[in-house]
Design a protein around this motif. Sequence first.
Motif, PDB file in Angstrom:
ATOM      1  N   MET A   1       0.816  -1.198   0.000  1.00 30.65           N
ATOM      2  CA  MET A   1       0.000   0.000   0.000  1.00 30.65           C
ATOM      3  C   MET A   1       0.856   1.257   0.000  1.00 30.65           C
ATOM      4  O   MET A   1       2.001   1.228   0.478  1.00 30.65           O
ATOM      5  CB  MET A   1      -0.883   0.034   1.255  1.00 30.65           C
ATOM      6  CG  MET A   1      -2.050  -0.925   1.190  1.00 30.65           C
ATOM      7  SD  MET A   1      -2.339  -1.720   2.785  1.00 30.65           S
ATOM      8  CE  MET A   1      -1.528  -3.289   2.527  1.00 30.65           C
ATOM      9  N   TRP A   2       0.298   2.316  -0.521  1.00 28.90           N
ATOM     10  CA  TRP A   2       0.889   3.651  -0.408  1.00 28.90           C
ATOM     11  C   TRP A   2      -0.124   4.562   0.266  1.00 28.90           C
ATOM     12  O   TRP A   2      -1.302   4.615  -0.134  1.00 28.90           O
ATOM     13  CB  TRP A   2       1.259   4.208  -1.786  1.00 28.90           C
ATOM     14  CG  TRP A   2       2.479   3.565  -2.354  1.00 28.90           C
ATOM     15  CD1 TRP A   2       2.527   2.509  -3.226  1.00 28.90           C
ATOM     16  CD2 TRP A   2       3.829   3.919  -2.084  1.00 28.90           C
ATOM     17  NE1 TRP A   2       3.836   2.192  -3.518  1.00 28.90           N
ATOM     18  CE2 TRP A   2       4.651   3.039  -2.831  1.00 28.90           C
ATOM     19  CE3 TRP A   2       4.444   4.892  -1.286  1.00 28.90           C
ATOM     20  CZ2 TRP A   2       6.052   3.116  -2.803  1.00 28.90           C
ATOM     21  CZ3 TRP A   2       5.824   4.960  -1.260  1.00 28.90           C
ATOM     22  CH2 TRP A   2       6.609   4.085  -2.008  1.00 28.90           C
ATOM     23  N   TYR A   3       0.344   5.252   1.296  1.00 26.89           N
ATOM     24  CA  TYR A   3      -0.451   6.245   1.996  1.00 26.89           C
ATOM     25  C   TYR A   3       0.169   7.625   1.773  1.00 26.89           C
ATOM     26  O   TYR A   3       1.381   7.774   1.671  1.00 26.89           O
ATOM     27  CB  TYR A   3      -0.480   5.962   3.505  1.00 26.89           C
ATOM     28  CG  TYR A   3      -1.398   4.842   3.919  1.00 26.89           C
ATOM     29  CD1 TYR A   3      -1.003   3.511   3.828  1.00 26.89           C
ATOM     30  CD2 TYR A   3      -2.667   5.120   4.420  1.00 26.89           C
ATOM     31  CE1 TYR A   3      -1.852   2.485   4.217  1.00 26.89           C
ATOM     32  CE2 TYR A   3      -3.521   4.102   4.820  1.00 26.89           C
ATOM     33  CZ  TYR A   3      -3.110   2.791   4.719  1.00 26.89           C
ATOM     34  OH  TYR A   3      -3.960   1.772   5.102  1.00 26.89           O
ATOM     35  N   ARG A   4      -0.691   8.636   1.745  1.00 24.04           N
ATOM     36  CA  ARG A   4      -0.237  10.025   1.652  1.00 24.04           C
ATOM     37  C   ARG A   4      -0.624  10.704   2.961  1.00 24.04           C
ATOM     38  O   ARG A   4      -1.747  10.540   3.456  1.00 24.04           O
ATOM     39  CB  ARG A   4      -0.926  10.720   0.474  1.00 24.04           C
ATOM     40  CG  ARG A   4      -0.600  12.196   0.326  1.00 24.04           C
ATOM     41  CD  ARG A   4      -1.252  12.752  -0.929  1.00 24.04           C
ATOM     42  NE  ARG A   4      -2.699  12.643  -0.881  1.00 24.04           N
ATOM     43  CZ  ARG A   4      -3.485  12.782  -1.937  1.00 24.04           C
ATOM     44  NH1 ARG A   4      -2.967  13.035  -3.135  1.00 24.04           N
ATOM     45  NH2 ARG A   4      -4.792  12.688  -1.812  1.00 24.04           N
ATOM     46  N   GLN A   5       0.306  11.476   3.506  1.00 23.67           N
ATOM     47  CA  GLN A   5       0.044  12.171   4.764  1.00 23.67           C
ATOM     48  C   GLN A   5       0.410  13.640   4.620  1.00 23.67           C
ATOM     49  O   GLN A   5       1.586  13.982   4.463  1.00 23.67           O
ATOM     50  CB  GLN A   5       0.844  11.530   5.910  1.00 23.67           C
ATOM     51  CG  GLN A   5       0.530  12.120   7.272  1.00 23.67           C
ATOM     52  CD  GLN A   5       1.248  11.408   8.400  1.00 23.67           C
ATOM     53  OE1 GLN A   5       2.267  10.755   8.199  1.00 23.67           O
ATOM     54  NE2 GLN A   5       0.722  11.522   9.607  1.00 23.67           N
ATOM     55  N   TYR A   6      -0.602  14.487   4.684  1.00 28.68           N
ATOM     56  CA  TYR A   6      -0.359  15.929   4.705  1.00 28.68           C
ATOM     57  C   TYR A   6       0.040  16.339   6.116  1.00 28.68           C
ATOM     58  O   TYR A   6      -0.265  15.649   7.097  1.00 28.68           O
ATOM     59  CB  TYR A   6      -1.609  16.691   4.270  1.00 28.68           C
ATOM     60  CG  TYR A   6      -1.937  16.535   2.808  1.00 28.68           C
ATOM     61  CD1 TYR A   6      -3.099  15.890   2.396  1.00 28.68           C
ATOM     62  CD2 TYR A   6      -1.083  17.039   1.822  1.00 28.68           C
ATOM     63  CE1 TYR A   6      -3.405  15.742   1.053  1.00 28.68           C
ATOM     64  CE2 TYR A   6      -1.378  16.894   0.478  1.00 28.68           C
ATOM     65  CZ  TYR A   6      -2.541  16.234   0.104  1.00 28.68           C
ATOM     66  OH  TYR A   6      -2.836  16.089  -1.237  1.00 28.68           O
TER      67      TYR A   6
END
Lengths: 114, 112
Positions: free
Chosen positions: B34-39
């Motif tokens: 999986m790839w997660y994006r975190q601002y």
Amino acid sequence: DVKVTQSSRYLVKRTGEKVFLECVQDMDHENMFWYRQDPGLGLRLIYFSYDVKMKEKGDIPEGYSVSREKKERFSLILESASTNQTSMYLCASSFRTGGTDTQYFGPGTRLTVL
Amino acid sequence: QKEVEQDPGPLSVPEGAIVSLNCTYSNSAFQYFMWYRQYSRKGPELLMYTYSSGNKEDGRFTAQVDKSSKYISLFIRDSQPSDSATYLCAMSKTGTASKLTFGTGTRLQVTL
């Protein structure tokens, strides 16, 4: 849309205090998780729960406990807060997609222990 | 040695560039990636999910898994300033649903 909420965005506590972090999800997910996130160390799993009243230790459970009395709510407890527990705490909940779980995260609680 | 290695960056690219983000891992039991994006000051959000080897495309994002090399990538085409965030790879093993192992994250900055 899945919604995972955490009780506080920022928290400041003193060494030795008992600290409660609460997490609520509104999608009827069985699984819930608590992580802490530290620079250079990434996300580390503290505890997780597959069902009400059920809990399992993650990779770094020392100094923490959890409670899951209702399906939608998962609480993280710091029995006696210490300065090395200053961190960002993230709660997540999940459902199964194919063979693994898709985790949805809350906004995080930044805890500072003085 | 960590099970999952990820370059922390920061990676700075101009708007419109193709971005390549990568993770390597040591445990051949990992099957789900999986790839997660975190601002900044937010929780991670799931971007892409793939099973075993191969490619998966979703809009400007392509996830690639090479199990023989224990290497996964996320490509972002036509990068935008709104893509500026930290990108976390995560993976799990078959039959041990729920337990994700995360990389430390790569911070990406897309400049105008």
